[in-house]
Design an enzyme around this catalytic site. Structure first.
Site, PDB file in Angstrom:
ATOM      1  N   ASP A  60       5.942   0.968   7.866  1.00  0.00           N
ATOM      2  CA  ASP A  60       6.536  -0.095   7.054  1.00  0.00           C
ATOM      3  C   ASP A  60       7.427   0.511   5.970  1.00  0.00           C
ATOM      4  O   ASP A  60       7.391   0.104   4.806  1.00  0.00           O
ATOM      5  CB  ASP A  60       5.444  -0.955   6.412  1.00  0.00           C
ATOM      6  CG  ASP A  60       6.000  -2.294   5.899  1.00  0.00           C
ATOM      7  OD1 ASP A  60       7.084  -2.707   6.363  1.00  0.00           O
ATOM      8  OD2 ASP A  60       5.360  -2.908   5.030  1.00  0.00           O
ATOM      9  N   MET A  86      -3.135 -10.813  -0.049  1.00  0.00           N
ATOM     10  CA  MET A  86      -4.195  -9.897   0.377  1.00  0.00           C
ATOM     11  C   MET A  86      -4.965  -9.290  -0.789  1.00  0.00           C
ATOM     12  O   MET A  86      -6.058  -8.777  -0.604  1.00  0.00           O
ATOM     13  CB  MET A  86      -3.591  -8.771   1.223  1.00  0.00           C
ATOM     14  CG  MET A  86      -3.081  -9.235   2.577  1.00  0.00           C
ATOM     15  SD  MET A  86      -4.413  -9.861   3.617  1.00  0.00           S
ATOM     16  CE  MET A  86      -5.351  -8.365   3.897  1.00  0.00           C
TER      17      MET A  86
END
Length: 422
Positions: free
Chosen positions: A137, A25
């Protein structure tokens, strides 16, 4: 488009030094703030991800979320923008390692170290939740152990999949999408439920604490489906069955932390950290030595103490080696007619023959304790002595003369071996 390389300058003020990390990413760089003359970290998302509105929205959300949180236990954001088509985020540069690297190196930590870490993580997480943000997360790789002025300070990092209500009340992430790291997800998050709140992060924190204590996760599965089923259905093995010298209150802590219903869990990260610290403190100030377990429920009226130590107390006193007492449940495997019970101790898997045990504090134990193992070993010696005396007496009567002895010897030599049985 910018060609990222050392020396490249972003928006005329951040000069890239070297790349710290790179992924699918984007990338993370160490840079020099040319105006303030300080080292910073600059995070980019790549050009492909930048073309997707979803990725760009998440990146902007991450920057905004981190900028609104004021806590020494959350990484600070200094700047955000887009330069020649590349979104960037400028953060404080941290020196140290993430908790995942620490765990990989040490495998597990002691309860005191875990309590210290949980206290700092909880402060950061409570600040995150107070800002209306769910991390989603939370895992060891996203908990950074930063060295500041010679001390270790915990910093929460990577809010890339955090959930926050936008100004118009709409969430910026898709519904029904599995987001996060499955191993650390709460049941409601693993099932992709829309209505999750901060207590999903508390479940993740409990998984982290369990891994730090036992060296393994509380749930397992060879596939995504099996892992989800394990998270939603399987009971959690109490840590005391996996690790020796776990304070009794720690099992109760995880029993509450891993409740499937969010309402039955702890209400805040601070409450979780306090409960864990209280269990550790109770073990320290109890009547048993630090590290010992409190007694489990006795079987019948049996009360026992298993003393586990290498050297005996006297030798340990001379050598300085610690002698630890641990309370264990005992199962009676035999009850003899004379009233003596033969115990079978349920010992940890790490028990070795080198560790000795002595049973005390029960009527039958006081009868067994004086008996020593050398008494049993002396039986063969006593039998050998008796046999020698008998043979000597018989031999003396039969050997009246030298000629008869010689005759007997010749018969023995001439005869084949014979086996006598009765």
């Amino acid at each position: 488009m910018i060609s990222f390389q050392p020396g490249c300058v972003i928006v005329g003020k951040y000069q890239l030094d070297h790349e710290l990390a790179c992924g699918g990413m984007g990338s993370l760089w160490v840079a020099q703030d040319r105006k303030l003359r300080r080292k910073v970290a600059v995070k980019f998302i790549n050009s492909i991800a930048a073309r997707h509105d979803d990725s760009l929205a998440r990146f902007e959300l991450e920057a905004r979320a981190m900028a609104h949180i004021r806590s020494p236990h959350v990484v600070q954001t200094h700047d955000y923008g887009v330069d020649r088509g590349h979104p960037y985020m400028v953060m404080e540069l941290l020196d140290g390692e993430d908790l995942g690297a620490r765990l990989a190196r040490e495998r597990c930590l002691d309860v005191t170290s875990i309590a210290t870490l949980l206290t700092q993580i909880a402060k950061g997480l409570d600040a995150v939740h107070a800002a209306g943000i769910i991390h989603r997360d939370l895992k060891p790789a996203n908990i950074f152990l930063s060295r500041i002025a010679g001390e270790e300070t915990v910093k929460l990092i990577d809010f890339g999949v955090a959930r926050q209500e936008s100004e118009d009340g709409q969430r910026t992430t898709d519904h029904g999408v599995l987001i996060g790291t499955l191993k650390y997800m709460a049941p409601e998050q693993a099932l992709c439920e829309d209505e999750i709140d901060h207590r999903a992060d508390l479940w993740s924190l409990a998984v982290i604490a369990y891994c730090l204590l036992t060296g393994k996760g509380p749930f397992s599965g060879s596939s995504r489906e099996e892992m989800v089923l394990s998270i939603c259905r399987d009971p959690v093995l109490p840590p005391s069955l996996l690790v020796t010298d776990v304070p009794a209150g720690i099992d109760a802590f995880f029993e509450r932390a891993f409740q499937r219903s969010p309402q039955d869990r702890f209400h805040s990260a601070g409450q979780m950290a306090s409960a864990f610290a209280a269990a550790v403190k109770e073990a320290r100030t109890g009547t048993l030595p630090w590290g010992a377990r409190t007694p489990r429920a006795p079987m019948a009226s049996l009360s026992s103490t298993v003393v586990e130590a290498g050297p005996p107390p006297a030798a340990a006193e001379r050598s300085g080696a610690p002698v630890r007492a641990t309370q264990e449940s005992l199962a009676l495997t035999e009850l003899r007619d004379d009233g003596l019970a033969i115990p079978s101790a349920i010992l940890p898997s790490t028990y070795t023959p080198a560790r000795r045990s002595r049973i005390t504090d029960s009527p039958w134990a006081r009868r067994i304790a004086p008996k020593k193992s050398w008494w049993w070993a002396s039986i063969p010696v006593a039998l050998a002595v008796v046999c020698a005396v008998v043979v000597g007496i018989i031999g003396g009567g039969a050997g009246a003369t030298a000629s008869s002895a010689a005759s007997a010897a010749s018969v023995i030599d001439a005869s084949p071996p014979r086996v006598h049985g009765h």
